[in-house]
Design an enzyme around this catalytic site. Structure first.
Site, mmCIF file in Angstrom:
data_model
loop_
_atom_site.group_PDB
_atom_site.id
_atom_site.type_symbol
_atom_site.label_atom_id
_atom_site.label_comp_id
_atom_site.label_asym_id
_atom_site.label_seq_id
_atom_site.Cartn_x
_atom_site.Cartn_y
_atom_site.Cartn_z
ATOM 1 N N ASP A 172 0.912 -0.905 0.199
ATOM 2 C CA ASP A 172 -0.238 0.124 0.144
ATOM 3 C C ASP A 172 1.076 1.364 0.242
ATOM 4 O O ASP A 172 1.210 1.124 0.931
ATOM 5 C CB ASP A 172 -0.754 -0.070 1.571
ATOM 6 N N ASP A 186 -3.950 6.890 -4.059
ATOM 7 C CA ASP A 186 -3.477 5.827 -3.002
ATOM 8 C C ASP A 186 -4.428 4.377 -2.949
ATOM 9 O O ASP A 186 -5.420 4.479 -3.877
ATOM 10 C CB ASP A 186 -4.994 6.015 -1.281
ATOM 11 N N HIS A 195 -12.199 5.451 3.030
ATOM 12 C CA HIS A 195 -12.045 7.611 2.625
ATOM 13 C C HIS A 195 -12.327 8.230 2.034
ATOM 14 O O HIS A 195 -11.558 7.781 0.620
ATOM 15 C CB HIS A 195 -10.608 7.417 3.777
ATOM 16 N N HIS A 253 -6.624 10.398 5.073
ATOM 17 C CA HIS A 253 -8.026 10.317 5.283
ATOM 18 C C HIS A 253 -9.708 11.688 6.211
ATOM 19 O O HIS A 253 -9.061 12.558 6.588
ATOM 20 C CB HIS A 253 -8.259 9.555 6.947
ATOM 21 N N GLU A 275 -11.253 0.940 -0.441
ATOM 22 C CA GLU A 275 -10.121 0.089 -0.382
ATOM 23 C C GLU A 275 -11.287 -1.338 0.303
ATOM 24 O O GLU A 275 -12.186 -0.653 1.113
ATOM 25 C CB GLU A 275 -8.835 0.257 0.312
ATOM 26 N N GLU A 306 -7.137 -1.886 -3.185
ATOM 27 C CA GLU A 306 -7.989 -0.174 -3.251
ATOM 28 C C GLU A 306 -7.124 0.806 -4.322
ATOM 29 O O GLU A 306 -5.940 0.412 -5.064
ATOM 30 C CB GLU A 306 -6.841 0.431 -1.962
#
Length: 405
Positions: A166, A177, A246, A254, A279, A386
């Site tokens: 990640d 992300d 998120h 976040h 994710e 994700e």
């Protein structure tokens, strides 16, 4: 390698299972093998590769596809979209490179270093303006998230491991992300396929006015329709109930909205212009994580209080964090690099000495927050996929989609 054309799909498959395409597919853009050219030099401004588009779900949204007004809003945002497409292409090229060398026997610290150095090189690291968005997670097996090696950790990847890689790239604070699961034994196929399918189901359900609880429900339903057999025991793949996707805001990984991966979540809706990291995590364990093990990930609180610090070492470290990372996440390994996390800012004179006491002090003062590894029960296995997407005015763009996943 010799020059190839824009139709080149690649020749070298990933060393791990479950990924599509070829690791050297970036050569179609004139990138070298291994990559060395900053992605900005491969594309004219405004022409970074687009992600995968889908229409907003729901009959009430069909007008958006053809609405001149909605398309105009998307065009007005094109400068912003160009930044996130740029960051997404960096992510794709860095991860394809990573997939060419991640194999059993690699030391995780060396793996992270190679991924992060390539990320810096391809994004054209410029302090807070462009660089790595957060430390490379490489959580193994029952550890689901937020593990990266600390200095002195010599953990080596084994053929039996299930590793979640990640990492993130940011340009002007716009963060991409995106994560995948590395594994080498076919026995984990169904675990990994469950999570990939669940993430894709969550992505497909995303759109304007979609309730976050509805995404959680479709994710869980998809995830739990899979079973995996390990060592003679059959497990239903469980969605990890206390992990979620998120929203993403500038320099704020976040953001204000959480995207659940089980039913019963908030009725808050997705809105035009929102960026989300969708994710999902699946587990053969309890399907619930707790904080455990030594902390490696730290991040300054986005609305950090202005606290008078008595310790000179804490003031000095906070100055370094503010200049180098701002409100982006960082790890101990970066503080101990000669460049302290940014060669642009510090040259080779950025290394922080004897910083642990100062770091503890900043955490105790509520300025920096610890993000400890998140673990399910020992002996269980967890997987993750994700992607980052944007809720455009006329359609949804899955920015980080690649030929791999």
């Amino acid at each position: 390698g010799a020059a190839v054309g824009p139709d080149f799909v690649g020749t070298t498959p990933a060393l791990s299972l479950g990924l599509g395409g070829f690791t050297d597919s970036y050569r179609r853009y004139g990138q070298t093998e291994p990559p060395s050219i900053p992605v900005a030099q491969l594309f004219a401004p405004g022409s970074f590769p687009e992600g995968e588009f889908h229409d907003h779900p729901g009959d009430f949204n069909t007008y958006r596809v053809t609405s001149a007004e909605k398309r105009a809003i998307d065009r007005m945002s094109s400068g912003l979209y160009d930044k996130v497409r740029h960051a997404s292409e960096v992510h794709r090229q860095v991860r394809r490179y990573a997939q060419s060398f991640i194999e059993p026997g690699i030391r995780l610290a060396d793996m992270c270093e190679r991924i992060e150095n390539m990320n810096r090189q391809l994004v054209g690291e410029r302090g807070l303006e462009a660089g790595i968005a957060f430390p490379t997670g490489c959580s193994l097996n029952h550890v689901a998230a937020h593990y990266t090696p600390n200095p002195g950790d010599n953990t080596v990847l084994s053929r039996d491991d299930v590793m979640k890689v990640d990492f993130g790239t940011q340009i002007d604070g716009y963060i991409v992300d995106c994560a995948w699961t590395v594994y080498f034994d076919e026995k984990y196929d169904n675990l990994v396929n469950a999570v990939k399918a669940a993430t894709n189901a969550g992505i497909a359900a995303a759109g304007v006015d979609v309730r976050l609880c509805d995404i959680g429900e479709v994710v869980q339903e998809t995830m739990e329709s899979y079973e995996v057999e390990l060592n003679g025991q059959t497990y239903t793949v469980k969605a990890i109930e206390n992990l979620n996707g998120h929203s993403i805001e500038p320099y704020n990984i976040h953001g204000g909205k959480s995207v659940p991966i089980v039913r019963g979540g908030p009725e808050t809706r997705m809105e035009e212009g929102d960026f989300f990291a969708i994710e999902t995590f699946g587990s053969t364990g309890r399907g619930r994580v707790l904080e455990d093990m030594e902390c490696s990930h730290y991040m300054k609180e986005f609305d950090a209080p202005h606290v008078p610090l008595r310790l000179p070492s804490a003031k000095k470290l906070l100055g370094h964090i503010n200049r180098t990372f701002g409100t982006l996440a960082f790890c101990r390994r970066w503080l101990e690099r000669p460049d302290g996390g940014s060669a642009t800012l510090h040259g080779q004179n950025g290394r922080q000495e004897k910083y642990l006491g100062a770091l503890k002090n900043l955490c105790a003062a509520g300025i920096v927050r610890e993000y400890s590894p998140l673990v399910d029960v020992r002996g269980s296995y967890t997987a993750q996929f994700e992607h980052t997407l944007v809720i455009g005015a006329s359609r949804v763009e899955v920015l980080s989609r690649g030929d791999d996943y």
